[in-house]
Design a protein around this motif. Structure first.
Motif, PDB file in Angstrom:
ATOM      1  N   LEU A 612     -23.105 -35.077 -34.101  1.00 48.22           N
ATOM      2  CA  LEU A 612     -22.607 -36.381 -33.671  1.00 48.22           C
ATOM      3  C   LEU A 612     -23.352 -36.851 -32.429  1.00 48.22           C
ATOM      4  CD1 LEU A 612     -18.768 -35.772 -34.127  1.00 48.22           C
ATOM      5  CD2 LEU A 612     -20.340 -36.895 -35.712  1.00 48.22           C
ATOM      6  N   PHE A 614     -24.835 -40.808 -30.213  1.00 47.54           N
ATOM      7  CA  PHE A 614     -24.802 -42.259 -30.052  1.00 47.54           C
ATOM      8  C   PHE A 614     -26.205 -42.785 -30.363  1.00 47.54           C
ATOM      9  CE2 PHE A 614     -21.780 -40.384 -27.054  1.00 47.54           C
ATOM     10  CZ  PHE A 614     -20.606 -40.999 -27.446  1.00 47.54           C
ATOM     11  N   GLY A 624     -20.704 -41.315 -22.454  1.00 51.28           N
ATOM     12  CA  GLY A 624     -19.824 -40.771 -23.479  1.00 51.28           C
ATOM     13  C   GLY A 624     -20.250 -39.413 -23.965  1.00 51.28           C
ATOM     14  N   PHE A 626     -18.894 -36.223 -27.197  1.00 51.76           N
ATOM     15  CA  PHE A 626     -18.021 -35.849 -28.305  1.00 51.76           C
ATOM     16  C   PHE A 626     -17.365 -34.509 -27.991  1.00 51.76           C
ATOM     17  CE2 PHE A 626     -20.946 -38.837 -30.192  1.00 51.76           C
ATOM     18  CZ  PHE A 626     -20.145 -39.581 -31.030  1.00 51.76           C
ATOM     19  N   THR A 629     -19.196 -31.034 -31.487  1.00 55.32           N
ATOM     20  CA  THR A 629     -20.412 -31.328 -32.256  1.00 55.32           C
ATOM     21  C   THR A 629     -21.303 -30.091 -32.243  1.00 55.32           C
ATOM     22  OG1 THR A 629     -22.267 -32.858 -32.573  1.00 55.32           O
ATOM     23  CG2 THR A 629     -21.674 -32.347 -30.291  1.00 55.32           C
ATOM     24  N   GLN A 638     -13.768 -36.070 -31.382  1.00 61.17           N
ATOM     25  CA  GLN A 638     -13.280 -37.225 -30.626  1.00 61.17           C
ATOM     26  C   GLN A 638     -14.394 -37.732 -29.735  1.00 61.17           C
ATOM     27  OE1 GLN A 638      -9.208 -37.297 -28.823  1.00 61.17           O
ATOM     28  NE2 GLN A 638     -10.323 -37.419 -26.879  1.00 61.17           N
ATOM     29  N   ALA A 639     -14.605 -39.051 -29.752  1.00 58.86           N
ATOM     30  CA  ALA A 639     -15.585 -39.683 -28.867  1.00 58.86           C
ATOM     31  C   ALA A 639     -14.863 -40.194 -27.627  1.00 58.86           C
ATOM     32  CB  ALA A 639     -16.298 -40.821 -29.581  1.00 58.86           C
ATOM     33  N   LEU A 641     -15.406 -42.149 -24.091  1.00 59.72           N
ATOM     34  CA  LEU A 641     -16.365 -43.027 -23.440  1.00 59.72           C
ATOM     35  C   LEU A 641     -15.749 -43.688 -22.215  1.00 59.72           C
ATOM     36  CD1 LEU A 641     -16.758 -43.808 -26.867  1.00 59.72           C
ATOM     37  CD2 LEU A 641     -18.925 -44.374 -25.772  1.00 59.72           C
ATOM     38  N   LEU A 656     -21.828 -45.008 -33.337  1.00 60.95           N
ATOM     39  CA  LEU A 656     -21.477 -43.590 -33.395  1.00 60.95           C
ATOM     40  C   LEU A 656     -22.149 -43.032 -34.640  1.00 60.95           C
ATOM     41  CD1 LEU A 656     -17.639 -43.871 -32.626  1.00 60.95           C
ATOM     42  CD2 LEU A 656     -19.567 -43.897 -31.043  1.00 60.95           C
TER      43      LEU A 656
END
Length: 713
Positions: A612, A614, A624, A626, A629, A638-639, A641, A656
């Motif tokens: 995962l 950006f 941000g 994750f 990952t 969960q992201a 930011l 994303l």
């Protein structure tokens, strides 16, 4: 091997001399009698796929199993009359094993394998009777969920042809929560667990939604002041659902409603046409490479003249409608787009003098269109009577889609339609309906026909009509349609499914999806004008008008059926929420956004880790990370930011991205940022203290920088 199969077929013909159905066997062994005492299943003859078979007589070969309903007389011909009785083994599995043996070059003779019972339990868990799976022995361990029995795999009647399933697994069917006839259905393109469907109903257009991929359905109510002709669609990012319909506003207009909560509730009506309209349809450009991504297109006709309008703001506002040549008049159209955003608007003529299917093409996002091109000639126009549609008549409609898979048929355009067969005689009894699929590999300039997606040998005795077609992300073509093979004198229908993985060159044998045959009714609708189909990553889901007998009388309902998408390749799915946020960040101190929950799903057992990130990076002012990952499918992350006042005020589009095995999947996260308090706003009309102002005035005012909304007092 052909001689082997023919030997049993001849034996069956001798046994059937003078009989109209497969006979109940006169002889019954003591084992048969003992088994019958413990086999209390109800056998419904109408559920059988081949009504020449007496399905109750299959208890001669073993205990009843509901999967026997898929057997045909040709299948049963493979069983010797004095077939060895094996306790707990139903007829369908004996036939499956015999066909496997023939395909492998080692036919089963007088005796079955000793471990046949264990093989059956491992594959199928136990007997499926009255819809209930009775697991036992090894079946308990291999099939822990009794509510989801495994489907049968029955092999083609001629083992020389191919040793592959002749029908795909049917995963279930059910009635929609609300609605009667003419249905449309669509998966959310980002989260296929969310499905929307529309149907005509007694109070207007009925809306349904599902959050488990179409297994269970909930009512979203009736769209107010609407008539009919539902057409469902989604935005490419899955955040907006569209329900096109015919609202009533001084006559029927072409219009739509929008939903931002997965179809659970709908906003206010948006009128698009200005005159009396009919048979509207809707399409969204979902190709990431298209310069017109997220454009929404609406079609309809007024007095048989075809009309078009487009929206570039997700259906909120619409362009001035344009019309096409009145010489190519028609009723009932569809639109599809290719990876470059070219629009293909296709419809059938409604005039005998121009009995053709037409297409117009736009290369500029719907601003202009070229001259009409003939796709295929028609043997008749508009509609024609057949025994199952003698009053409303079978409607000649178009269902179009384009291959955007990047595979060998990428860019191929398809158009499926009901056609009157050339052998027809012009009356209800002598007309014959079949389905044709046209295609183009040169951007719509020239067209040809695929092979027919159903048998042609039985045109004189079976009608097929009202197809709907969709191409999945792998390039497989999926089609659903009505079929009269299980009814008397072509008066009733079942819903059938077929698919092709080679662009329509070959098709799998048709699969019956409806569990019961619908009978002919004369309520003015019969089976409406069209059905729906949507091809998802694991299943193809379809909707149809169903008139099966319930409680002794036919009951019209909108039904949904699901089949396994056998063409799907292993991959992962990515979804997230919430993907639309607003935040105030007036200083350099970072402000946290609402965490975005990320779900990674698996298709066909995909388990390669998903990284995962950006992509192609975060805009200025954003940071941000994750929580997890990579994620091994199925799994979640969960992201988290933050943003500060360095960010550009207004809408910021973040991406994303999930990457795995050379596959990238993106989620669009839209964040509206305010970096300062909004300034003053001044009313411009009507003026303060004005008199003789309408009770419903239109207010205008000067815009205020970084304002998100306005309150009028």
């Amino acid at each position: 091997m052909r001689t082997f199969a023919t030997k049993y077929l001849l034996a069956l013909c001798v046994a059937l001399a003078g009989a109209t159905t497969f006979p109940v066997w006169a002889e019954e062994s003591e084992q048969d009698a003992a088994a019958a005492q413990t086999d209390n299943a109800t056998i419904d003859q109408t559920k059988g796929i081949d009504q020449s078979v007496d399905y109750a007589s299959l208890r001669h070969f073993g205990p009843w199993d509901d999967r026997n309903y898929e057997l045909t007389a040709a299948d049963i011909a493979l069983l010797p009359k004095d077939d060895e009785y094996r306790r707990g083994i139903p007829a369908f599995f004996k036939i499956e094993r015999r066909k496997e043996g023939i395909a492998e070059g080692f036919p089963i003779g007088e005796h079955y394998p000793r471990e046949l019972d264990k093989d059956f339990l491992i594959r199928y868990g136990g007997l499926l009777q009255d819809g209930v799976l009775h697991r036992r022995g090894l079946g308990i361990y291999y099939h822990p969920d009794p509510a989801n029995p495994p489907p049968p795999v029955i092999y083609t009647s001629d083992p020389i042809v191919q040793a592959m399933p002749f029908s795909v697994p049917v995963n279930g069917e059910t009635a929609m929560a609300i609605g009667d006839n003419e249905t449309s259905i669509k998966y959310n393109p980002v989260n296929p667990s969310v499905v929307i469907a529309g149907s005509n109903g007694p109070g207007g257009q009925s809306q349904n939604y599902s959050v488990d991929g179409g297994v269970t359905w909930f009512s979203a109510g009736v769209l107010p002041s609407t008539c009919c002709d539902p057409a469902m669609e989604w935005s490419a990012d899955g955040t907006v659902a569209y329900a096109a319909t015919l609202p009533s506003s001084g006559g029927l207009r072409a219009g739509l409603f929008r939903s931002t909560n997965g179809g659970q509730s709908w906003g206010s009506v948006i009128l698009v046409s200005t005159g009396g309209s009919d048979k509207e349809w809707i399409h969204v450009d979902k190709s990431p490479s298209s310069p017109y991504l997220e454009n929404v297109y609406l079609t309809w006709h007024q007095g048989n003249v075809m009309f078009f309008s487009r929206s570039t703001d997700k259906g909120v506002t619409w362009s001035t409608p344009i019309s096409f040549s009145s010489a190519a008049r028609g009723i009932g159209s569809d639109i599809t787009t290719d990876a470059a955003g070219n629009i293909y608007y296709i419809w059938p003529s409604s005039q005998a003098a121009t009995a053709n299917i037409y297409m117009v093409k736009s290369t500029d996002g719907g601003l202009t269109f070229g001259a009409p091109v003939i796709v295929q000639p028609l043997f008749d126009v508009f509609d024609f009577p057949i025994p199952s549609m003698e009053s409303r008549r079978a409607f000649i409609y178009i269902a179009a889609d384009t291959d955007r898979s990047g595979g060998p048929n990428d860019g191929r355009i398809y158009a499926a339609y009901t056609a009157l067969h050339p052998s027809s005689g012009g009356t209800t009894a002598t007309n014959h309906a079949w389905i044709q699929v046209a295609y183009s590999d040169d951007g719509g300039a020239t067209w040809a026909l695929t092979t027919t997606p159903h048998s042609e040998a039985d045109i004189a005795t079976i009608d097929r009509y009202h197809p709907w077609l969709e191409v999945d992300t792998q390039g497989a073509v999926h089609i659903g349609f009505y079929d009269t093979r299980n009814s008397t004198n072509r008066t009733g229908v079942d819903f059938y499914y077929n698919y092709s993985v080679d662009g329509g060159t070959t098709w799998l044998d048709e699969t019956r999806v409806s569990a019961a045959t619908s009978v002919n009714i004369t309520n003015g609708q019969e089976w409406g004008d069209y059905n729906g189909i949507a091809a998802g990553p694991t299943e193809a889901i379809m909707s149809w008008t169903d008139n099966r007998v319930v409680g002794g009388s036919p009951l019209q309902k909108s039904y949904v059926g699901r089949v396994q998408n056998m063409a799907a390749s292993p991959t992962f799915l990515m979804s997230g929420s919430p993907l639309n946020q607003s935040v105030c960040a007036p200083t350099a101190t970072p402000v946290a956004l609402t965490p975005v929950g990320i779900n990674i799903g698996a298709v066909s057992g995909y388990n390669t880790p998903v990284n995962l990130g950006f992509g192609p990076g975060l805009p200025a002012g954003f940071t941000g990370f994750f929580s997890v990952t990579p994620v091994i499918p199925p799994g979640s992350s969960q992201a988290d930011l933050t943003v500060n006042n360095v960010a550009a005020p207004g809408l910021n589009a973040l991406t994303l991205r999930g990457s795995s095995g050379g596959i990238d999947k993106d989620l669009a996260l839209n964040v509206t940022v305010a970096t300062a308090l909004p300034g003053a706003s001044n009313l411009t009309a009507p003026a303060n203290n004005a008199v003789n102002v309408s009770a419903t005035p239109t207010f205008t005012w000067t815009a205020s920088a970084q304002s998100a909304s306005y309150l009028i007092e």
